[in-house]
Design an enzyme around this catalytic site. Structure first.
Site, PDB file in Angstrom:
ATOM      1  N   LYS A 248      25.254  40.168  41.106  1.00 28.49           N
ATOM      2  CA  LYS A 248      25.635  39.003  41.904  1.00 28.49           C
ATOM      3  C   LYS A 248      27.073  39.139  42.371  1.00 28.49           C
ATOM      4  CE  LYS A 248      26.281  34.066  41.303  1.00 28.49           C
ATOM      5  NZ  LYS A 248      26.311  32.974  40.364  1.00 28.49           N
TER       6      LYS A 248
ATOM      7  N   LYS B  62      28.201  40.123  37.235  1.00 31.96           N
ATOM      8  CA  LYS B  62      28.582  38.993  38.084  1.00 31.96           C
ATOM      9  C   LYS B  62      30.057  39.158  38.421  1.00 31.96           C
ATOM     10  CE  LYS B  62      28.918  33.997  38.376  1.00 31.96           C
ATOM     11  NZ  LYS B  62      28.501  32.706  37.808  1.00 31.96           N
TER      12      LYS B  62
HETATM   13  C1  PBG Z   1      28.605  29.461  37.798  1.00 33.02           C
HETATM   14  C2  PBG Z   1      27.743  29.903  38.932  1.00 33.02           C
HETATM   15  C3  PBG Z   1      28.215  30.201  40.208  1.00 33.02           C
HETATM   16  C4  PBG Z   1      27.106  30.534  40.973  1.00 33.02           C
HETATM   17  C5  PBG Z   1      25.983  30.439  40.153  1.00 33.02           C
HETATM   18  N1  PBG Z   1      26.396  30.046  38.872  1.00 33.02           N
HETATM   19  C6  PBG Z   1      29.563  30.125  40.796  1.00 33.02           C
HETATM   20  C7  PBG Z   1      30.720  30.528  40.011  1.00 33.02           C
HETATM   21  O1  PBG Z   1      30.680  31.439  39.185  1.00 33.02           O
HETATM   22  O2  PBG Z   1      31.755  29.894  40.224  1.00 33.02           O
HETATM   23  C8  PBG Z   1      27.184  30.901  42.411  1.00 33.02           C
HETATM   24  C9  PBG Z   1      25.927  30.972  43.176  1.00 33.02           C
HETATM   25  C10 PBG Z   1      26.114  30.987  44.640  1.00 33.02           C
HETATM   26  O3  PBG Z   1      27.233  31.111  45.178  1.00 33.02           O
HETATM   27  O4  PBG Z   1      25.099  30.870  45.334  1.00 33.02           O
HETATM   28  N2  PBG Z   1      28.136  29.541  36.512  1.00 33.02           N
END
Ligand code: PBG
Length: 326
Positions: free
Chosen positions: A250, A197
Protein backbone atom coordinates in the site's frame (compact mmCIF):
# COMPACT_ATOMS: atom_id res chain seq x y z
CA UNK A 1 7.80 -5.91 -48.12
CA UNK A 2 10.62 -6.78 -45.73
CA UNK A 3 11.11 -10.30 -44.51
CA UNK A 4 10.01 -10.60 -40.89
CA UNK A 5 9.42 -13.99 -39.32
CA UNK A 6 8.26 -12.55 -36.07
CA UNK A 7 5.47 -9.97 -36.28
CA UNK A 8 4.03 -9.45 -32.78
CA UNK A 9 1.25 -7.31 -34.28
CA UNK A 10 -0.41 -10.47 -35.65
CA UNK A 11 -1.58 -11.25 -32.12
CA UNK A 12 -3.07 -7.78 -31.75
CA UNK A 13 -5.11 -7.60 -34.92
CA UNK A 14 -8.60 -8.26 -33.58
CA UNK A 15 -10.44 -8.05 -30.29
CA UNK A 16 -10.95 -11.82 -30.34
CA UNK A 17 -7.23 -12.52 -30.68
CA UNK A 18 -6.25 -9.80 -28.22
CA UNK A 19 -8.63 -11.18 -25.62
CA UNK A 20 -7.47 -14.74 -26.25
CA UNK A 21 -3.83 -13.88 -25.64
CA UNK A 22 -4.45 -11.49 -22.75
CA UNK A 23 -2.17 -12.53 -19.89
CA UNK A 24 -4.11 -10.72 -17.21
CA UNK A 25 -7.85 -10.63 -16.71
CA UNK A 26 -9.75 -8.84 -14.01
CA UNK A 27 -12.93 -10.00 -12.41
CA UNK A 28 -15.14 -8.69 -9.62
CA UNK A 29 -13.82 -11.60 -7.54
CA UNK A 30 -10.44 -9.87 -7.43
CA UNK A 31 -11.79 -6.73 -5.82
CA UNK A 32 -12.38 -5.58 -2.27
CA UNK A 33 -14.51 -2.48 -1.79
CA UNK A 34 -13.39 -0.12 1.02
CA UNK A 35 -16.39 1.80 2.38
CA UNK A 36 -16.95 4.57 4.90
CA UNK A 37 -19.41 4.32 7.70
CA UNK A 38 -20.95 7.05 9.85
CA UNK A 39 -23.50 7.47 12.68
CA UNK A 40 -27.17 8.17 12.08
CA UNK A 41 -30.00 7.11 9.84
CA UNK A 42 -30.60 7.78 6.14
CA UNK A 43 -27.25 9.58 6.00
CA UNK A 44 -25.18 9.81 2.84
CA UNK A 45 -22.28 12.26 3.00
CA UNK A 46 -20.37 12.54 -0.28
CA UNK A 47 -16.61 12.97 0.16
CA UNK A 48 -15.54 15.91 -1.96
CA UNK A 49 -12.02 14.64 -2.64
CA UNK A 50 -13.40 11.23 -3.69
CA UNK A 51 -16.14 11.69 -6.33
CA UNK A 52 -18.85 8.98 -6.16
CA UNK A 53 -17.69 7.82 -2.72
CA UNK A 54 -19.69 8.62 0.41
CA UNK A 55 -19.91 7.98 4.10
CA UNK A 56 -23.03 5.95 4.82
CA UNK A 57 -25.11 5.35 7.90
CA UNK A 58 -25.61 1.64 8.58
CA UNK A 59 -29.07 1.43 6.95
CA UNK A 60 -27.81 2.94 3.68
CA UNK A 61 -24.54 1.03 3.82
CA UNK A 62 -26.61 -2.17 3.80
CA UNK A 63 -28.36 -0.98 0.62
CA UNK A 64 -25.06 -0.12 -1.00
CA UNK A 65 -23.64 -3.54 -0.09
CA UNK A 66 -26.72 -5.25 -1.51
CA UNK A 67 -26.21 -3.44 -4.82
CA UNK A 68 -22.56 -4.45 -4.87
CA UNK A 69 -23.36 -8.09 -4.11
CA UNK A 70 -25.76 -8.07 -7.06
CA UNK A 71 -22.91 -6.77 -9.20
CA UNK A 72 -20.60 -9.58 -8.07
CA UNK A 73 -18.55 -7.73 -5.45
CA UNK A 74 -18.44 -10.00 -2.42
CA UNK A 75 -15.76 -8.59 -0.15
CA UNK A 76 -15.97 -5.31 1.72
CA UNK A 77 -13.61 -3.35 3.92
CA UNK A 78 -15.63 -0.85 5.96
CA UNK A 79 -13.93 1.97 7.89
CA UNK A 80 -15.68 3.94 10.64
CA UNK A 81 -15.90 7.72 10.77
CA UNK A 82 -15.87 8.23 14.52
CA UNK A 83 -17.31 11.35 16.15
CA UNK A 84 -14.78 13.49 18.01
CA UNK A 85 -16.54 12.97 21.33
CA UNK A 86 -15.64 9.26 21.17
CA UNK A 87 -11.95 9.83 20.47
CA UNK A 88 -9.33 9.62 23.20
CA UNK A 89 -5.64 8.91 23.77
CA UNK A 90 -6.17 5.14 24.02
CA UNK A 91 -8.82 4.66 21.32
CA UNK A 92 -11.08 3.19 23.99
CA UNK A 93 -14.13 3.28 21.75
CA UNK A 94 -12.39 0.92 19.31
CA UNK A 95 -13.15 -2.07 21.53
CA UNK A 96 -16.62 -1.04 22.68
CA UNK A 97 -18.84 -3.89 21.45
CA UNK A 98 -21.78 -1.47 21.23
CA UNK A 99 -19.85 1.04 19.15
CA UNK A 100 -20.74 2.01 15.59
CA UNK A 101 -18.26 -0.34 13.93
CA UNK A 102 -19.07 -3.66 15.67
CA UNK A 103 -22.76 -2.79 15.32
CA UNK A 104 -22.33 -2.33 11.58
CA UNK A 105 -20.40 -5.60 11.25
CA UNK A 106 -23.17 -7.50 13.04
CA UNK A 107 -25.84 -5.91 10.86
CA UNK A 108 -24.04 -6.63 7.61
CA UNK A 109 -23.41 -10.26 8.57
CA UNK A 110 -27.02 -10.64 9.68
CA UNK A 111 -28.44 -9.54 6.33
CA UNK A 112 -25.62 -10.77 4.08
CA UNK A 113 -23.89 -13.74 5.70
CA UNK A 114 -22.33 -14.55 2.31
CA UNK A 115 -20.46 -11.23 2.24
CA UNK A 116 -16.82 -11.35 3.34
CA UNK A 117 -15.94 -8.57 5.78
CA UNK A 118 -12.41 -7.32 6.27
CA UNK A 119 -12.16 -5.04 9.29
CA UNK A 120 -9.57 -2.39 10.03
CA UNK A 121 -7.37 -2.79 13.08
CA UNK A 122 -5.65 0.52 13.88
CA UNK A 123 -6.15 3.26 16.44
CA UNK A 124 -6.25 6.30 14.14
CA UNK A 125 -10.02 6.58 13.50
CA UNK A 126 -10.49 6.49 17.29
CA UNK A 127 -7.37 8.33 18.43
CA UNK A 128 -7.59 11.93 19.68
CA UNK A 129 -4.01 12.27 18.39
CA UNK A 130 -4.84 10.91 14.93
CA UNK A 131 -2.06 8.33 15.17
CA UNK A 132 -2.06 4.56 14.79
CA UNK A 133 -0.49 4.02 18.19
CA UNK A 134 -0.48 5.43 21.72
CA UNK A 135 1.35 8.75 21.82
CA UNK A 136 3.58 9.48 24.82
CA UNK A 137 5.80 12.58 24.82
CA UNK A 138 5.54 12.81 21.07
CA UNK A 139 6.55 9.17 20.56
CA UNK A 140 4.44 6.28 19.30
CA UNK A 141 4.56 3.40 21.78
CA UNK A 142 4.80 0.01 20.11
CA UNK A 143 4.16 -2.74 22.65
CA UNK A 144 1.50 -0.92 24.66
CA UNK A 145 -0.38 -0.28 21.40
CA UNK A 146 -0.50 -4.02 20.67
CA UNK A 147 -2.76 -4.58 23.66
CA UNK A 148 -5.31 -2.14 22.28
CA UNK A 149 -5.08 -3.67 18.82
CA UNK A 150 -5.70 -7.09 20.37
CA UNK A 151 -8.88 -5.88 22.07
CA UNK A 152 -10.02 -4.18 18.88
CA UNK A 153 -9.48 -7.31 16.77
CA UNK A 154 -11.32 -9.47 19.29
CA UNK A 155 -14.28 -7.09 19.33
CA UNK A 156 -14.40 -7.25 15.53
CA UNK A 157 -14.10 -11.04 15.48
CA UNK A 158 -16.91 -11.35 18.02
CA UNK A 159 -19.06 -9.08 15.83
CA UNK A 160 -18.51 -11.38 12.84
CA UNK A 161 -15.46 -10.14 10.93
CA UNK A 162 -14.12 -12.77 8.52
CA UNK A 163 -10.65 -11.25 8.25
CA UNK A 164 -9.00 -8.60 10.41
CA UNK A 165 -6.56 -6.24 8.75
CA UNK A 166 -4.00 -4.47 10.91
CA UNK A 167 -3.13 -1.21 9.11
CA UNK A 168 -1.11 0.25 11.99
CA UNK A 169 2.47 -0.90 11.21
CA UNK A 170 3.43 -1.63 14.82
CA UNK A 171 6.13 -4.32 15.14
CA UNK A 172 4.91 -7.77 16.12
CA UNK A 173 1.21 -7.09 15.70
CA UNK A 174 0.42 -9.98 13.37
CA UNK A 175 1.80 -12.59 15.78
CA UNK A 176 0.16 -10.84 18.71
CA UNK A 177 -3.26 -10.74 17.01
CA UNK A 178 -2.97 -14.38 15.96
CA UNK A 179 -2.30 -15.38 19.56
CA UNK A 180 -5.14 -13.28 20.97
CA UNK A 181 -7.65 -14.53 18.39
CA UNK A 182 -6.64 -18.18 18.78
CA UNK A 183 -6.81 -18.00 22.57
CA UNK A 184 -10.48 -17.02 22.30
CA UNK A 185 -11.33 -19.67 19.73
CA UNK A 186 -11.22 -17.42 16.64
CA UNK A 187 -8.82 -19.66 14.76
CA UNK A 188 -10.96 -19.27 11.62
CA UNK A 189 -10.61 -15.48 11.50
CA UNK A 190 -7.95 -14.55 8.96
CA UNK A 191 -5.34 -11.81 9.09
CA UNK A 192 -4.66 -9.56 6.12
CA UNK A 193 -1.47 -7.78 7.11
CA UNK A 194 -0.70 -4.31 5.83
CA UNK A 195 2.83 -5.60 5.31
CA UNK A 196 4.50 -2.92 3.22
CA UNK A 197 2.55 0.19 4.09
CA UNK A 198 4.45 3.28 3.06
CA UNK A 199 4.39 6.75 4.63
CA UNK A 200 2.59 8.13 1.60
CA UNK A 201 1.09 11.41 0.45
CA UNK A 202 -1.63 9.43 -1.29
CA UNK A 203 -3.70 8.88 1.87
CA UNK A 204 -4.97 12.49 2.00
CA UNK A 205 -8.57 11.95 0.80
CA UNK A 206 -9.00 8.95 3.14
CA UNK A 207 -8.01 11.12 6.09
CA UNK A 208 -10.65 13.66 4.94
CA UNK A 209 -13.23 10.87 4.84
CA UNK A 210 -12.47 9.73 8.39
CA UNK A 211 -11.29 13.04 9.78
CA UNK A 212 -8.28 11.03 10.97
CA UNK A 213 -5.23 13.12 10.00
CA UNK A 214 -2.45 13.13 12.62
CA UNK A 215 -2.81 16.10 14.99
CA UNK A 216 0.96 16.56 14.98
CA UNK A 217 3.94 15.19 13.08
CA UNK A 218 3.69 12.43 10.52
CA UNK A 219 3.66 8.63 10.44
CA UNK A 220 7.27 8.11 9.36
CA UNK A 221 8.38 6.33 12.54
CA UNK A 222 6.03 3.45 11.79
CA UNK A 223 5.07 3.51 8.10
CA UNK A 224 7.81 2.64 5.61
CA UNK A 225 10.11 4.96 3.70
CA UNK A 226 9.08 5.10 0.00
CA UNK A 227 12.78 4.73 -0.85
CA UNK A 228 12.95 1.16 0.44
CA UNK A 229 12.31 -2.21 -1.18
CA UNK A 230 14.44 -4.69 0.79
CA UNK A 231 12.74 -3.54 3.93
CA UNK A 232 9.45 -4.75 2.41
CA UNK A 233 11.00 -8.23 2.24
CA UNK A 234 11.86 -8.01 5.92
CA UNK A 235 8.31 -6.95 6.82
CA UNK A 236 6.93 -9.74 4.64
CA UNK A 237 9.18 -12.36 6.29
CA UNK A 238 7.97 -11.27 9.70
CA UNK A 239 4.28 -11.16 8.78
CA UNK A 240 4.46 -14.54 7.03
CA UNK A 241 6.26 -16.10 10.00
CA UNK A 242 3.79 -14.55 12.43
CA UNK A 243 0.84 -16.15 10.64
CA UNK A 244 -0.51 -13.59 8.16
CA UNK A 245 -2.93 -15.05 5.59
CA UNK A 246 -2.46 -12.20 3.10
CA UNK A 247 0.41 -9.75 2.59
CA UNK A 248 -0.58 -6.27 1.50
CA UNK A 249 1.29 -3.55 -0.35
CA UNK A 250 0.00 0.00 0.00
CA UNK A 251 -0.32 2.25 -2.00
CA UNK A 252 -0.46 0.25 -5.22
CA UNK A 253 0.48 2.13 -8.39
CA UNK A 254 3.67 3.84 -7.17
CA UNK A 255 4.74 0.50 -5.63
CA UNK A 256 4.21 -2.06 -8.41
CA UNK A 257 7.82 -3.21 -7.97
CA UNK A 258 7.08 -4.05 -4.33
CA UNK A 259 3.96 -6.00 -5.31
CA UNK A 260 6.06 -8.00 -7.77
CA UNK A 261 8.83 -8.51 -5.22
CA UNK A 262 6.48 -9.99 -2.65
CA UNK A 263 4.51 -12.00 -5.21
CA UNK A 264 7.75 -13.57 -6.49
CA UNK A 265 9.07 -14.40 -3.05
CA UNK A 266 6.12 -15.50 -0.92
CA UNK A 267 3.56 -18.28 -1.30
CA UNK A 268 0.83 -16.12 0.27
CA UNK A 269 -1.79 -14.18 -1.70
CA UNK A 270 -0.67 -10.58 -2.21
CA UNK A 271 -3.18 -7.79 -1.73
CA UNK A 272 -2.66 -4.29 -3.09
CA UNK A 273 -4.43 -1.20 -1.79
CA UNK A 274 -5.22 1.21 -4.62
CA UNK A 275 -5.57 4.09 -2.17
CA UNK A 276 -7.70 7.21 -1.96
CA UNK A 277 -5.15 9.54 -3.57
CA UNK A 278 -4.70 7.23 -6.54
CA UNK A 279 -8.46 7.23 -6.97
CA UNK A 280 -8.72 11.01 -6.54
CA UNK A 281 -6.04 11.69 -9.18
CA UNK A 282 -7.88 9.73 -11.84
CA UNK A 283 -11.23 11.25 -10.90
CA UNK A 284 -9.85 14.80 -10.91
CA UNK A 285 -8.15 14.40 -14.28
CA UNK A 286 -11.24 12.77 -15.76
CA UNK A 287 -13.51 15.55 -14.46
CA UNK A 288 -11.26 18.05 -16.18
CA UNK A 289 -11.49 16.11 -19.41
CA UNK A 290 -7.76 15.45 -19.32
CA UNK A 291 -7.96 11.65 -19.38
CA UNK A 292 -10.59 9.03 -20.07
CA UNK A 293 -11.46 8.03 -16.49
CA UNK A 294 -12.99 4.66 -17.35
CA UNK A 295 -10.00 3.53 -19.38
CA UNK A 296 -7.59 4.82 -16.72
CA UNK A 297 -9.50 2.81 -14.11
CA UNK A 298 -9.31 -0.44 -16.07
CA UNK A 299 -5.68 0.12 -17.04
CA UNK A 300 -4.63 0.85 -13.44
CA UNK A 301 -6.41 -2.16 -11.98
CA UNK A 302 -5.05 -4.43 -14.71
CA UNK A 303 -1.51 -3.18 -14.08
CA UNK A 304 -1.80 -3.84 -10.35
CA UNK A 305 -2.95 -7.39 -11.03
CA UNK A 306 -0.28 -7.91 -13.70
CA UNK A 307 2.37 -6.89 -11.16
CA UNK A 308 1.30 -9.81 -8.98
CA UNK A 309 -1.57 -8.71 -6.78
CA UNK A 310 -4.10 -11.47 -6.22
CA UNK A 311 -6.64 -9.07 -4.75
CA UNK A 312 -7.06 -5.32 -5.00
CA UNK A 313 -8.69 -3.00 -2.51
CA UNK A 314 -10.10 -0.19 -4.61
CA UNK A 315 -12.67 2.58 -4.46
CA UNK A 316 -13.35 1.73 -8.12
CA UNK A 317 -14.81 -1.68 -7.16
CA UNK A 318 -18.45 -0.82 -7.75
CA UNK A 319 -17.78 1.30 -10.82
CA UNK A 320 -15.63 -1.44 -12.31
CA UNK A 321 -18.36 -4.02 -11.71
CA UNK A 322 -20.87 -1.72 -13.44
CA UNK A 323 -18.48 -1.23 -16.33
CA UNK A 324 -18.02 -5.02 -16.70
CA UNK A 325 -21.80 -5.44 -16.93
CA UNK A 326 -22.22 -3.19 -19.94
C1 PBG B 1 -4.75 4.16 8.77
C2 PBG B 1 -5.16 3.93 7.35
C3 PBG B 1 -4.91 4.81 6.30
C4 PBG B 1 -5.48 4.25 5.17
C5 PBG B 1 -6.05 3.04 5.54
N1 PBG B 1 -5.84 2.84 6.91
C6 PBG B 1 -4.28 6.14 6.28
C7 PBG B 1 -3.11 6.41 7.10
O1 PBG B 1 -2.26 5.56 7.35
O2 PBG B 1 -3.03 7.56 7.54
C8 PBG B 1 -5.44 4.90 3.83
C9 PBG B 1 -6.30 4.34 2.77
C10 PBG B 1 -6.48 5.23 1.61
O3 PBG B 1 -5.83 6.28 1.46
O4 PBG B 1 -7.32 4.90 0.77
N2 PBG B 1 -4.70 3.11 9.65
Amino acid sequence: MIELTRRPRRNRQSAAIRDMVAETTLSTKDLIFPMFLTEGNQIQQPISSMPQISRWSIDLLLKEIEQCLNLGIRTFAPFPNVEDKYKDKYATESHNPDGLYPKAIREIKKFFPEACLITDVAMDPYSADGHDGIVENGEILNDATLEILGKMALTQAEAGADIVAPSDMMDGRVGYLRKVLDAKGYTHVGIMAYTAKYASSFYGPFRDALNSAPKFGDKKTYQMNPANAKEALLEAQLDAAEGADFLMVKPALPYLDIIKLLADNFPLPIAAYNVSGEYAMIKAAAQNGWIDGERAMVESLTSIKRAGAKVILTYFAKEFAQWLKK
